[in-house]
Design a protein around this motif. Structure first.
Motif, PDB file in Angstrom:
ATOM      1  N   ALA A   1     -20.021  -3.880  -0.489  1.00 56.05           N
ATOM      2  CA  ALA A   1     -20.082  -4.132   0.909  1.00 56.05           C
ATOM      3  C   ALA A   1     -18.755  -4.514   1.815  1.00 56.05           C
ATOM      4  N   TRP A   2     -17.905  -4.331   0.911  1.00 58.72           N
ATOM      5  CA  TRP A   2     -16.509  -4.915   1.750  1.00 58.72           C
ATOM      6  C   TRP A   2     -16.346  -3.827   2.816  1.00 58.72           C
ATOM      7  N   HIS A   3     -16.461  -4.279   4.152  1.00 59.77           N
ATOM      8  CA  HIS A   3     -16.080  -3.551   5.172  1.00 59.77           C
ATOM      9  C   HIS A   3     -14.301  -3.104   5.228  1.00 59.77           C
ATOM     10  N   TRP A   4     -14.447  -1.804   5.595  1.00 62.16           N
ATOM     11  CA  TRP A   4     -12.991  -1.355   5.443  1.00 62.16           C
ATOM     12  C   TRP A   4     -11.893  -2.097   6.371  1.00 62.16           C
ATOM     13  N   LEU A   5     -12.436  -2.448   7.584  1.00 65.84           N
ATOM     14  CA  LEU A   5     -11.504  -3.454   8.148  1.00 65.84           C
ATOM     15  C   LEU A   5     -11.153  -4.642   7.401  1.00 65.84           C
ATOM     16  N   ARG A   6     -12.014  -5.121   6.593  1.00 69.48           N
ATOM     17  CA  ARG A   6     -11.402  -6.260   5.914  1.00 69.48           C
ATOM     18  C   ARG A   6     -10.596  -6.018   4.822  1.00 69.48           C
ATOM     19  N   SER A   7     -10.571  -4.706   4.143  1.00 73.87           N
ATOM     20  CA  SER A   7     -10.042  -4.069   3.049  1.00 73.87           C
ATOM     21  C   SER A   7      -8.444  -4.061   3.712  1.00 73.87           C
ATOM     22  N   VAL A   8      -8.341  -3.260   5.037  1.00 73.05           N
ATOM     23  CA  VAL A   8      -7.133  -2.871   5.509  1.00 73.05           C
ATOM     24  C   VAL A   8      -6.357  -4.325   5.895  1.00 73.05           C
ATOM     25  N   ASN A   9      -7.347  -5.209   6.352  1.00 67.90           N
ATOM     26  CA  ASN A   9      -6.515  -6.486   6.794  1.00 67.90           C
ATOM     27  C   ASN A   9      -5.969  -7.263   5.641  1.00 67.90           C
ATOM     28  N   SER A  10      -6.726  -7.279   4.360  1.00 67.97           N
ATOM     29  CA  SER A  10      -6.222  -8.038   3.166  1.00 67.97           C
ATOM     30  C   SER A  10      -5.123  -7.079   2.703  1.00 67.97           C
ATOM     31  N   ARG A  11      -4.786  -5.889   2.823  1.00 65.33           N
ATOM     32  CA  ARG A  11      -3.666  -5.134   2.563  1.00 65.33           C
ATOM     33  C   ARG A  11      -2.509  -5.417   3.278  1.00 65.33           C
ATOM     34  N   ILE A  12      -2.738  -5.445   4.616  1.00 66.78           N
ATOM     35  CA  ILE A  12      -1.581  -5.877   5.378  1.00 66.78           C
ATOM     36  C   ILE A  12      -0.995  -7.107   5.165  1.00 66.78           C
TER      37      ILE A  12
END
Ligand SMILES: Nc1nc2c(ncn2[C@@H]2O[C@H](COP(=O)(O)OP(=O)(O)OP(=O)(O)O)[C@@H](O)[C@H]2O)c(=O)[nH]1
Ligand SMILES: [Mg+2]
Length: 230
Positions: free
Chosen positions: A122-133
């Motif tokens: 369920a990890w939202h893509w926005l959360r993934s991008v956020n975490s990567r940044i």
């Protein structure tokens, strides 16, 4: 374990820690560092907390990282583990993390970004991008793959190297890596579950606080009069 309104999760976390101790023949001291949750946490602790778990009710300097710093000061054992209460961090990984300390790591991260790690679907893509940044912004401070993780193990002696820990916000691991001059960071892959109850405390304000924290750490390491060990 820093907590704010985690009364839904604490009984399950406690059960899993109980099982871990039984299965692995471990003897844990657990400090729940709570910031005036007023959600029944106190009542739960009074009625159900086992002897090895102590609720510490904080009354000032609220926040995740200050709660962790206070917990480190109160902990009496030589090895310290920091983890969230919301069941995102699997306590069953603690022995492996301690094993990596025994093999020479100064700090071990329960990591979401190394081979073998996974997160819930369920990890939202926005959360993934956020975490990567967020991780990328910390690159000049550490080569760890997941310095943002709140699941950490380290020896007390390593923390005693810091002259002062004064983190703001959520990123206690980054603070320890920089201020304790940690060079050997170990990372153990975990499955990061979505929180199982209660509500998230990670909001935009918290993310802006992260930028302030980063600026402070950059200054500490690279600014004039820096105290970096040579
Ligand atoms: N003592 C204390 N604990 C806090 C505070 N804010 C968050 N926590 C705890 O810190 C841990 C991490 O907070 P979360 O809200 O799960 O943050 P997150 O994991 O980044 O976000 P989610 O995935 O949405 O849960 C949890 O155990 C929280 O209860 C606070 O202000 N004080
Ligand atoms: Mg969480």
């Amino acid at each position: 374990v820093p907590t704010f309104r985690e009364v839904d999760s604490l009984p399950i976390l406690t059960e899993r820690l109980e099982a871990l101790q039984r299965d692995q023949d471990l003897d844990l001291e657990v400090l729940v560092m709570d910031d005036e949750s007023r959600d029944g946490t106190r009542e739960w602790a009074n009625e159900h907390a086992p002897g090895w778990l102590r609720l510490v009710e904080r009354t000032e300097n609220f926040g995740l990282s200050p709660a962790v710093v206070d917990g480190i000061a109160l902990a009496t054992r030589p090895w310290i583990v920091v983890m969230d209460a919301d069941l995102s961090h699997p306590p069953e990984k603690i022995p492996e993390m301690i094993g990596a300390l025994e093999e020479g790591a100064e700090l071990v991260i329960g990591s979401r970004h190394v081979e073998g790690s996974s997160t819930d679907e369920a990890w939202h893509w926005l959360r993934s991008v956020n975490s990567r940044i967020a991780t990328w912004l910390a690159r000049p401070l550490t080569t760890a793959h997941d310095p943002m993780s709140g699941f950490l193990a380290f020896r007390r002696a390593v923390v005693e190297r810091a002259t002062m820990l004064d983190p703001i916000g959520f990123k206690i691991g980054l603070e320890l890596i920089v201020k304790c001059h940690i060079e050997r960071v170990g990372e153990i892959p975990i499955h990061f579950s979505d929180r199982q109850g209660g509500e998230s405390k990670l909001n935009l304000k918290e993310q802006l606080r992260y930028l302030r924290h980063l600026t402070r750490l950059y200054r500490y390491r690279y600014g004039p009069g820096r105290r970096r060990r040579t």
